[in-house]
Design a protein around this motif. Structure first.
Motif, PDB file in Angstrom:
ATOM      1  N   GLU A  67       3.820   0.088 -19.778  1.00 23.29           N
ATOM      2  CA  GLU A  67       5.110   0.522 -19.262  1.00 23.29           C
ATOM      3  C   GLU A  67       5.444  -0.264 -17.996  1.00 23.29           C
ATOM      4  O   GLU A  67       4.563  -0.576 -17.198  1.00 23.29           O
ATOM      5  N   ALA A  68       6.729  -0.561 -17.831  1.00 24.71           N
ATOM      6  CA  ALA A  68       7.145  -1.365 -16.681  1.00 24.71           C
ATOM      7  C   ALA A  68       6.762  -0.704 -15.370  1.00 24.71           C
ATOM      8  O   ALA A  68       6.308  -1.363 -14.432  1.00 24.71           O
ATOM      9  N   SER A  69       6.947   0.618 -15.280  1.00 28.30           N
ATOM     10  CA  SER A  69       6.588   1.321 -14.048  1.00 28.30           C
ATOM     11  C   SER A  69       5.101   1.221 -13.757  1.00 28.30           C
ATOM     12  O   SER A  69       4.686   1.118 -12.603  1.00 28.30           O
ATOM     13  N   ALA A  70       4.288   1.239 -14.826  1.00 28.27           N
ATOM     14  CA  ALA A  70       2.839   1.123 -14.640  1.00 28.27           C
ATOM     15  C   ALA A  70       2.461  -0.256 -14.131  1.00 28.27           C
ATOM     16  O   ALA A  70       1.600  -0.395 -13.258  1.00 28.27           O
ATOM     17  N   VAL A  71       3.100  -1.295 -14.668  1.00 26.69           N
ATOM     18  CA  VAL A  71       2.821  -2.658 -14.221  1.00 26.69           C
ATOM     19  C   VAL A  71       3.147  -2.798 -12.742  1.00 26.69           C
ATOM     20  O   VAL A  71       2.381  -3.400 -11.976  1.00 26.69           O
ATOM     21  N   LEU A 128      16.215   0.956 -10.447  1.00 22.20           N
ATOM     22  CA  LEU A 128      16.269  -0.097 -11.457  1.00 22.20           C
ATOM     23  C   LEU A 128      16.031   0.477 -12.845  1.00 22.20           C
ATOM     24  O   LEU A 128      16.756   0.170 -13.796  1.00 22.20           O
ATOM     25  N   PHE A 129      14.999   1.313 -12.983  1.00 17.29           N
ATOM     26  CA  PHE A 129      14.710   1.901 -14.286  1.00 17.29           C
ATOM     27  C   PHE A 129      15.879   2.763 -14.761  1.00 17.29           C
ATOM     28  O   PHE A 129      16.220   2.758 -15.948  1.00 17.29           O
ATOM     29  N   THR A 174      11.148  -0.876  -2.205  1.00 23.71           N
ATOM     30  CA  THR A 174      10.152  -1.022  -3.267  1.00 23.71           C
ATOM     31  C   THR A 174      10.147   0.207  -4.169  1.00 23.71           C
ATOM     32  O   THR A 174      10.582   0.150  -5.319  1.00 23.71           O
ATOM     33  N   ALA A 175       9.693   1.354  -3.658  1.00 22.04           N
ATOM     34  CA  ALA A 175       9.551   2.547  -4.500  1.00 22.04           C
ATOM     35  C   ALA A 175      10.901   3.046  -5.023  1.00 22.04           C
ATOM     36  O   ALA A 175      11.091   3.193  -6.232  1.00 22.04           O
ATOM     37  N   LEU A 176      11.831   3.314  -4.114  1.00 17.90           N
ATOM     38  CA  LEU A 176      13.139   3.808  -4.543  1.00 17.90           C
ATOM     39  C   LEU A 176      13.882   2.774  -5.374  1.00 17.90           C
ATOM     40  O   LEU A 176      14.517   3.107  -6.387  1.00 17.90           O
ATOM     41  N   ALA A 177      13.785   1.507  -4.974  1.00 21.25           N
ATOM     42  CA  ALA A 177      14.500   0.457  -5.691  1.00 21.25           C
ATOM     43  C   ALA A 177      14.066   0.373  -7.151  1.00 21.25           C
ATOM     44  O   ALA A 177      14.897   0.223  -8.051  1.00 21.25           O
ATOM     45  N   ALA A 196       0.822  -1.214   0.000  1.00 23.29           N
ATOM     46  CA  ALA A 196       0.000   0.000   0.000  1.00 23.29           C
ATOM     47  C   ALA A 196       0.856   1.265   0.000  1.00 23.29           C
ATOM     48  O   ALA A 196       0.620   2.188  -0.799  1.00 23.29           O
ATOM     49  N   ILE A 197       1.847   1.320   0.863  1.00 22.71           N
ATOM     50  CA  ILE A 197       2.700   2.502   0.929  1.00 22.71           C
ATOM     51  C   ILE A 197       3.533   2.628  -0.347  1.00 22.71           C
ATOM     52  O   ILE A 197       3.688   3.728  -0.902  1.00 22.71           O
ATOM     53  N   GLY A 198       4.058   1.506  -0.831  1.00 21.18           N
ATOM     54  CA  GLY A 198       4.832   1.533  -2.066  1.00 21.18           C
ATOM     55  C   GLY A 198       4.021   2.044  -3.241  1.00 21.18           C
ATOM     56  O   GLY A 198       4.513   2.827  -4.068  1.00 21.18           O
ATOM     57  N   ALA A 199       2.759   1.628  -3.330  1.00 21.40           N
ATOM     58  CA  ALA A 199       1.886   2.089  -4.412  1.00 21.40           C
ATOM     59  C   ALA A 199       1.655   3.590  -4.326  1.00 21.40           C
ATOM     60  O   ALA A 199       1.685   4.304  -5.344  1.00 21.40           O
ATOM     61  N   MET A 200       1.418   4.093  -3.122  1.00 25.41           N
ATOM     62  CA  MET A 200       1.169   5.523  -2.958  1.00 25.41           C
ATOM     63  C   MET A 200       2.390   6.359  -3.330  1.00 25.41           C
ATOM     64  O   MET A 200       2.262   7.435  -3.916  1.00 25.41           O
ATOM     65  N   VAL A 201       3.578   5.847  -3.010  1.00 23.05           N
ATOM     66  CA  VAL A 201       4.798   6.589  -3.334  1.00 23.05           C
ATOM     67  C   VAL A 201       5.076   6.576  -4.837  1.00 23.05           C
ATOM     68  O   VAL A 201       5.484   7.595  -5.421  1.00 23.05           O
ATOM     69  N   LEU A 202       4.840   5.440  -5.495  1.00 20.79           N
ATOM     70  CA  LEU A 202       5.168   5.306  -6.910  1.00 20.79           C
ATOM     71  C   LEU A 202       4.106   5.850  -7.854  1.00 20.79           C
ATOM     72  O   LEU A 202       4.406   6.174  -9.002  1.00 20.79           O
TER      73      LEU A 202
END
Length: 294
Positions: free
Chosen positions: A173-177, A224-225, A217-220, A41-47
């Motif tokens: 897009e990979a980020s969207a997935v 990666l991208f 998760t978010a920063l990683a 949940a937190i990772g989704a909100m950040v990304l």
């Protein structure tokens, strides 16, 4: 490799070696379901703000069946199973067993593409198997069946996930997935949250969950991208060989986990096996570098 690429490589290798330590800290006070839900949940909100800047967010929803399957094998399943396993095994052992993912991915690639299993990959599979035998059969502390099976299933899920992305979700897009999968994962966990909500909120466990979401998760994924843009997807997968070393070092240095001969032998054999099993078969696709993300 440029200086920028080297910095990205080292940063990502360390960040994706840390989750096993953080999971161990978090599950001391929170159920694995709560840890996995908070991370998703937190990772989704950040990304989400980053993903919205692109054009492929909605494309991630166009094949909901494959998206849900990807979420189950790459996020929901492994994050819960790893948390469950770490209630019974050390973070070092968890990190090493998950490091089998590149070997499993190479074997799946051979099966699905009907390629011939060459000598190098065969040697890699053999070394990886020997590493597992060293970890599970000769360690000073016997490993229970269910935690080992949970970690093995997690590694299998991490190996299957990239195949789904490349073959079934490539239009997004990979980020969207990643963002859409985190949202779906949080929704899948949500019905179980009330039953496992902790009696009290503790600082250490809460900070561990936040760190898992924000950094691991978010920063990683942002790193990666950037790394893939710098060196390409195939070369970016080399981080898979650094993650288990970080997991072992942190487990021993921070958590005081035992450093046995079996652990060292298993580490050497699994990393060598991963290298030989994948060195000639690393394929393009952002998700392949996720294989040992934790």
């Amino acid at each position: 490799m440029s200086r920028k690429a080297l910095i990205l490589f080292l940063a990502l290798g360390v960040i994706w070696g840390v989750p096993y330590l953080l999971i161990r800290v978090a599950i001391a006070d929170y159920h694995p379901v709560i840890v996995a839900f908070g991370r998703a949940a937190i990772g989704a909100m950040v990304l989400l703000p980053f993903a919205l800047r692109g054009k492929g967010v909605m494309a991630g929803f166009r094949r909901p069946g494959w998206l849900i399957l990807y979420t189950l094998v790459e996020i929901s399943g492994p994050w819960f199973l790893i948390g469950f396993a770490e209630t019974r095994v050390t973070s070092s052992l968890a990190g090493l067993i998950i490091a089998l993912t590149p070997i499993i991915a190479a074997l799946l690639g051979v099966v699905l593409s009907q390629e011939r299993l060459g000598t190098g990959r065969l040697a890699g599979l053999g070394l990886g198997l020997a590493g597992v035998v060293a970890l599970l059969g000769f360690d000073e502390q016997p490993v229970e069946l269910w935690p080992a099976l949970a970690l093995g299933l997690s590694a299998l899920g991490y190996a299957i996930g990239p195949i789904i992305v490349v073959r079934k979700l490539a239009e997004a897009e990979a980020s969207a997935v990643v963002v859409v999968s985190l949202i779906v994962a949080a929704i899948l966990y949500l019905p179980f949250v009330p039953a496992y909500w902790p009696a009290r909120i503790t600082l250490d466990a809460s900070l561990a969950v936040i760190a898992l979401a924000v950094f691991c998760t978010a920063l990683a994924f942002q790193l990666l991208f950037a790394l893939i843009a710098e060196v390409g997807a195939a070369r970016a997968t080399v981080i898979a060989y650094l993650n288990p070393a970080v997991a072992v070092l942190l487990g021993v240095a921070v958590l005081g986990e035992p450093l046995s001969v079996a652990l060292l032998a298993g580490f050497a054999l699994i990393v060598a096996g991963s290298y030989f099993a994948t060195v000639r078969t690393q394929s393009a696709g952002v998700a392949t570098a996720e294989e040992t993300a934790g």
